[in-house]
Write a protein that holds these residues in place. Structure first.
Motif, PDB file in Angstrom:
ATOM      1  N   ARG A  29       0.569  -1.530  -0.291  1.00 21.48           N
ATOM      2  CA  ARG A  29       0.255  -0.044   0.041  1.00 21.48           C
ATOM      3  C   ARG A  29       1.076   1.743   0.263  1.00 21.48           C
ATOM      4  O   ARG A  29       0.752   2.529  -0.262  1.00 21.48           O
ATOM      5  CB  ARG A  29      -0.523  -0.327   0.943  1.00 21.48           C
ATOM      6  CG  ARG A  29      -1.348   1.484   1.177  1.00 21.48           C
ATOM      7  CD  ARG A  29      -2.804   1.069   2.495  1.00 21.48           C
ATOM      8  NE  ARG A  29      -3.568   2.148   2.107  1.00 21.48           N
ATOM      9  CZ  ARG A  29      -4.538   2.356   3.403  1.00 21.48           C
ATOM     10  NH1 ARG A  29      -4.678   1.157   4.479  1.00 21.48           N
ATOM     11  NH2 ARG A  29      -5.335   3.469   3.337  1.00 21.48           N
ATOM     12  N   ARG A  30       1.633   0.951   0.829  1.00 18.39           N
ATOM     13  CA  ARG A  30       2.891   2.179   0.790  1.00 18.39           C
ATOM     14  C   ARG A  30       3.122   2.676  -1.079  1.00 18.39           C
ATOM     15  O   ARG A  30       3.609   4.254  -0.668  1.00 18.39           O
ATOM     16  CB  ARG A  30       4.106   2.259   2.222  1.00 18.39           C
ATOM     17  CG  ARG A  30       5.223   3.322   1.626  1.00 18.39           C
ATOM     18  CD  ARG A  30       6.213   2.994   3.147  1.00 18.39           C
ATOM     19  NE  ARG A  30       4.985   2.839   4.587  1.00 18.39           N
ATOM     20  CZ  ARG A  30       5.894   2.584   5.240  1.00 18.39           C
ATOM     21  NH1 ARG A  30       7.200   2.384   5.713  1.00 18.39           N
ATOM     22  NH2 ARG A  30       5.508   3.189   6.745  1.00 18.39           N
ATOM     23  N   VAL A  57       1.742  12.190  -9.526  1.00 19.93           N
ATOM     24  CA  VAL A  57       1.454  14.058  -9.180  1.00 19.93           C
ATOM     25  C   VAL A  57       2.872  15.997  -9.009  1.00 19.93           C
ATOM     26  O   VAL A  57       1.769  15.972  -9.679  1.00 19.93           O
ATOM     27  CB  VAL A  57       0.105  13.532  -8.180  1.00 19.93           C
ATOM     28  CG1 VAL A  57      -0.036  15.667  -7.915  1.00 19.93           C
ATOM     29  CG2 VAL A  57      -0.684  13.180  -7.862  1.00 19.93           C
ATOM     30  N   LEU A  58       3.156  14.769  -8.169  1.00 18.02           N
ATOM     31  CA  LEU A  58       4.273  15.362  -8.915  1.00 18.02           C
ATOM     32  C   LEU A  58       4.745  15.994  -9.872  1.00 18.02           C
ATOM     33  O   LEU A  58       4.830  17.257 -10.328  1.00 18.02           O
ATOM     34  CB  LEU A  58       6.030  15.405  -7.667  1.00 18.02           C
ATOM     35  CG  LEU A  58       6.636  16.267  -7.431  1.00 18.02           C
ATOM     36  CD1 LEU A  58       6.462  17.923  -7.045  1.00 18.02           C
ATOM     37  CD2 LEU A  58       7.844  15.560  -6.645  1.00 18.02           C
ATOM     38  N   GLY A  59       5.418  15.113 -10.633  1.00 21.91           N
ATOM     39  CA  GLY A  59       5.835  14.492 -12.345  1.00 21.91           C
ATOM     40  C   GLY A  59       5.160  15.555 -12.609  1.00 21.91           C
ATOM     41  O   GLY A  59       5.362  16.146 -13.453  1.00 21.91           O
ATOM     42  N   TRP A  72       3.446   6.406  -2.860  1.00 21.82           N
ATOM     43  CA  TRP A  72       4.328   7.274  -3.360  1.00 21.82           C
ATOM     44  C   TRP A  72       4.594   7.183  -4.421  1.00 21.82           C
ATOM     45  O   TRP A  72       5.055   8.008  -4.978  1.00 21.82           O
ATOM     46  CB  TRP A  72       6.320   6.522  -2.386  1.00 21.82           C
ATOM     47  CG  TRP A  72       5.957   6.627  -1.222  1.00 21.82           C
ATOM     48  CD1 TRP A  72       5.989   6.258   0.028  1.00 21.82           C
ATOM     49  CD2 TRP A  72       6.478   7.789  -0.368  1.00 21.82           C
ATOM     50  NE1 TRP A  72       5.615   6.402   1.285  1.00 21.82           N
ATOM     51  CE2 TRP A  72       6.461   8.022   1.091  1.00 21.82           C
ATOM     52  CE3 TRP A  72       6.659   9.281  -0.536  1.00 21.82           C
ATOM     53  CZ2 TRP A  72       6.981   8.633   1.959  1.00 21.82           C
ATOM     54  CZ3 TRP A  72       6.904  10.236  -0.492  1.00 21.82           C
ATOM     55  CH2 TRP A  72       7.466   9.674   0.775  1.00 21.82           C
ATOM     56  N   SER A  73       4.249   5.726  -5.174  1.00 21.31           N
ATOM     57  CA  SER A  73       4.238   5.990  -7.128  1.00 21.31           C
ATOM     58  C   SER A  73       2.646   7.514  -7.150  1.00 21.31           C
ATOM     59  O   SER A  73       3.239   7.347  -8.105  1.00 21.31           O
ATOM     60  CB  SER A  73       3.308   4.833  -7.521  1.00 21.31           C
ATOM     61  OG  SER A  73       3.995   4.037  -7.099  1.00 21.31           O
TER      62      SER A  73
END
Length: 283
Positions: free
Chosen positions: A2-3, A13-15, A7-8
């Motif tokens: 799940r973690r 979203v950041l990219g 993080w993916s």
């Protein structure tokens, strides 16, 4: 697991944010100032350029058209700062002036401006254009120029200039360019027609790069003065200061020469003679 998915998702979203921000920065600070390459309406635009009445200082070379109205501060600055650089690159700057039509019942041009535009379209008088642009618009009266208001022929010339601008703007909008003034149109070294809505100075560098124009030209008559060294012409030779002459001393005949010293007496100095007074002997 799940973690890992969390993080993916955050990385994706950041990219996406970085990609959108980079594209916005590219468009806002670089791409929107670039010229547009005319691909569809070259023949129509070239015909308009050929039929319009432009004024120029001459000189030959590849033509570059600068289109605008008298009260455009950006056009006046472009003419003063960029036209000399274009001439240095062998480009002939051709200016096309028009009188803006009324907007919502308010006149955007003066009677003197309309009369001058009509005169320039009829005569292509470069001297008149120079006098007009060198005079503040509020002080220009158009003295000696026939009026265009109430004159059927000259009024038609003013209207023809406005029709020219309307047709040119329509063709450029189809190419994705919203005209602002000055509007600059030229052909690059490969023969492709390009246009620039150059109201922002950040657009000007693209034209210089496209035409191999210098970024700076020295104004005429700005050559440094010739350095004349004193004395024998050597830079190390410095002039002597002018000193007051002693009584009876002649002025030096050569600039920078040392004052002449009085000549020393020739022969051995005579010994003093003894003089006797009543109580002592002196030498």
């Amino acid at each position: 697991m799940r973690r890992f998915f969390v993080w993916s998702a955050l990385a994706a979203v950041l990219g996406l944010i970085l990609a959108v921000g980079g594209y916005w920065a590219y468009q806002n600070f670089y791409a929107r100032f670039q010229p547009v390459t005319i691909t569809h309406n070259q023949a129509e635009i070239q015909k308009l350029m050929d039929e319009a009445s432009w004024v120029s200082a001459g000189g030959g070379g590849e033509p570059l058209y600068i289109i605008g109205h008298r009260d455009s501060a950006a056009m006046q600055r472009y003419e003063q700062e960029e036209a000399p650089k274009l001439r240095a690159a062998g480009i002939e700057a051709r200016f096309i002036l028009f009188a803006r039509p009324d907007r919502e019942g308010l006149a955007q041009s003066t009677a003197a401006e309309r009369a001058t535009v009509a005169e320039l379209w009829l005569t292509r008088d470069w001297t008149l254009y120079q006098r007009w642009t060198a005079t503040p618009s509020n002080n220009w009266t158009g003295a000696g120029i026939p009026t265009a208001d109430g004159n059927l022929a000259r009024g038609a010339v003013v209207d023809a200039g406005r029709d020219f601008i309307a047709s040119l703007s329509e063709n450029l909008r189809e190419e994705g360019l919203q005209p602002t003034w000055p509007l600059v149109i030229w052909r690059d070294r490969a023969g492709f027609m390009k246009a620039c809505a150059c109201s922002d100075t950040r657009s000007w560098v693209f034209i210089r790069d496209d035409l191999d124009a210098p970024d700076r030209v020295e104004p005429e008559g700005a050559a440094p003065p010739e350095i004349v060294y004193p004395g024998d012409g050597s830079p190390e030779t410095l002039p002597y200061p002018t000193l007051p002459l002693a009584p009876g001393q002649a002025a030096p005949t050569t600039p920078g020469a040392r004052p002449e010293q009085p000549a020393a007496p020739a022969g051995p100095r005579k010994a003093p003679e003894a003089k006797r007074q009543d109580d002592s002997t002196f030498f």
